[in-house]
Every structure is written in C-alpha cells, then in structure tokens.
Scaffold this motif. Structure first.
Motif, PDB file in Angstrom:
ATOM      1  N   ASP A  26       0.932  -1.264   0.088  1.00  0.00           N
ATOM      2  CA  ASP A  26      -0.073  -0.184  -0.042  1.00  0.00           C
ATOM      3  C   ASP A  26       0.931   1.288  -0.169  1.00  0.00           C
ATOM      4  O   ASP A  26       0.453   2.521  -0.053  1.00  0.00           O
ATOM      5  CB  ASP A  26      -0.892   0.145   1.084  1.00  0.00           C
ATOM      6  CG  ASP A  26      -1.992   1.095   1.030  1.00  0.00           C
ATOM      7  OD1 ASP A  26      -2.517   1.393  -0.049  1.00  0.00           O
ATOM      8  OD2 ASP A  26      -2.478   1.357   2.183  1.00  0.00           O
ATOM      9  N   THR A  27       2.170   1.066   0.221  1.00  0.00           N
ATOM     10  CA  THR A  27       3.147   2.251   0.096  1.00  0.00           C
ATOM     11  C   THR A  27       4.081   2.376  -1.251  1.00  0.00           C
ATOM     12  O   THR A  27       4.323   3.543  -1.705  1.00  0.00           O
ATOM     13  CB  THR A  27       3.994   2.192   1.362  1.00  0.00           C
ATOM     14  OG1 THR A  27       4.854   1.031   1.285  1.00  0.00           O
ATOM     15  CG2 THR A  27       3.190   2.168   2.786  1.00  0.00           C
ATOM     16  N   ASN A  28       4.423   1.303  -1.672  1.00  0.00           N
ATOM     17  CA  ASN A  28       4.828   1.218  -3.094  1.00  0.00           C
ATOM     18  C   ASN A  28       4.089   1.797  -4.105  1.00  0.00           C
ATOM     19  O   ASN A  28       2.794   1.186  -4.434  1.00  0.00           O
ATOM     20  CB  ASN A  28       5.588  -0.042  -3.344  1.00  0.00           C
ATOM     21  CG  ASN A  28       6.764  -0.875  -2.576  1.00  0.00           C
ATOM     22  OD1 ASN A  28       7.233   0.355  -1.637  1.00  0.00           O
ATOM     23  ND2 ASN A  28       7.068  -1.720  -2.428  1.00  0.00           N
ATOM     24  N   THR A  29       4.812   2.688  -5.032  1.00  0.00           N
ATOM     25  CA  THR A  29       3.950   3.386  -5.999  1.00  0.00           C
ATOM     26  C   THR A  29       4.530   2.697  -7.387  1.00  0.00           C
ATOM     27  O   THR A  29       5.579   2.451  -7.541  1.00  0.00           O
ATOM     28  CB  THR A  29       3.917   4.968  -6.143  1.00  0.00           C
ATOM     29  OG1 THR A  29       5.127   5.295  -6.122  1.00  0.00           O
ATOM     30  CG2 THR A  29       3.384   5.484  -4.735  1.00  0.00           C
ATOM     31  N   SER A  63      -7.102   7.333  -5.956  1.00  0.00           N
ATOM     32  CA  SER A  63      -5.973   6.910  -6.770  1.00  0.00           C
ATOM     33  C   SER A  63      -6.092   7.951  -8.117  1.00  0.00           C
ATOM     34  O   SER A  63      -4.989   8.188  -8.387  1.00  0.00           O
ATOM     35  CB  SER A  63      -5.623   5.618  -7.149  1.00  0.00           C
ATOM     36  OG  SER A  63      -5.578   4.681  -5.971  1.00  0.00           O
TER      37      SER A  63
END
Length: 164
Positions: free
Chosen positions: A24-27, A64
């Motif tokens: 949920d943190t890596n883009t 998003s």
C-alpha cells in the motif's frame, strides 16, 4: 466468460496470498498520454456507476485517480469532474416520434424509471435498514408511485370494440 464453479479453497488461498504481496506504500510510475488518462478516468467513472461497486476498493480507486484529474485544467478538468456526478449524465435513450400515441406516456414512464433507479442506487449504499433510510427511500419512490397511478388511471383509456 470463465466458469467460476471450479473456484475452490485452493484458488481462494492463491488469490489471498497474491493480494498480501501487494504494498500500500510502493507506487508504480505510470506513463500514459493525456488522452489515454482521460479515457481511463472515463472508463472508471462508468465502473463507479455500477450499483454493486461499493466499499473500500471503489474508494481506493477514486482516491488514486484524483491526482490524474488534478493534472488537468480548464474545460478538460471540468468535464472530468462532471463524470463523477450523475446530474451531468446525458440520456442516450432513443426518443420516439412525438406524434406517436404513447409519446407522453413513454416520457412519463422514463421519469418514473429514473426515480426507481435513484431508489435502487440509494439502498445499494445502505447496509442496514432503519427509520431514516426508509423515510428517505419513501421520499424518493412516492412521487414515482403517484405518477404511475396517474398514468394508469388517467392516461390509459378503455377503447371501444370499434377500435380493436
């Protein structure tokens, strides 16, 4: 279309394990054209309209894509923002010939249908029934009922045997 009847516990576990691998943190950098971004948002807006598309995944997708919407300015931004609001929808239902005998009845029935659809949309977002939601649903549906009763009583005529 795939037959889901073979979806068993093993498959369910596989999906759950794959889902747990997602962060949920890596883009992910996304390089697409402005036109493709516009079309992507438009397609997602259609998915947002499905009455069963509720809950966390819908909210995550909506949040998003907001930076993509924010990228645009002016008329393009305004058009994209309108796509999130049903009041800007364009009715693409084919219109009958106004000289048709049932033209006005057809129009009224579509108005009633829109009110019923609004009631369905409203309750699809409600998990629990209570007096407040019931009252709101009644406020949405009662005008439709009154209009339908009026059509049945006033607009539909008993034709004599001469016309049959």
């Amino acid at each position: 279309m795939t037959d889901n009847s073979s979806f068993n516990q093993e498959e369910s576990d596989k999906y759950e394990a794959a889902f747990k691998q997602l962060s949920d943190t890596n883009t992910i950098p996304l390089l697409i054209t402005e036109l493709a971004a516009f079309m992507l948002i438009a397609q997602l807006q259609l998915a947002f309209r499905h009455p069963n598309n509720i809950g966390a995944s819908r909210d995550v997708v909506r949040e998003s894509i907001q930076p993509i919407v924010d990228y645009f300015t002016g008329d393009v931004r305004e058009i994209l923002e309108r796509g999130f609001h049903p009041e800007f929808d364009i009715d693409t239902t084919p219109q009958p010939d106004p000289s048709w005998d049932y033209y006005e009845t057809w129009q009224l029935l579509h108005t009633i249908k829109n009110k019923i659809d609004a009631g369905i949309k409203f309750i699809s977002g409600e998990e629990l029934a209570d007096n407040t939601t019931d009252e709101k649903l009644k406020q949405i549906l009662e005008p439709a009922l009154e209009q339908l009763e009026s059509i049945i009583e006033n607009d539909l005529t008993n034709y004599s045997d001469d016309y049959q």
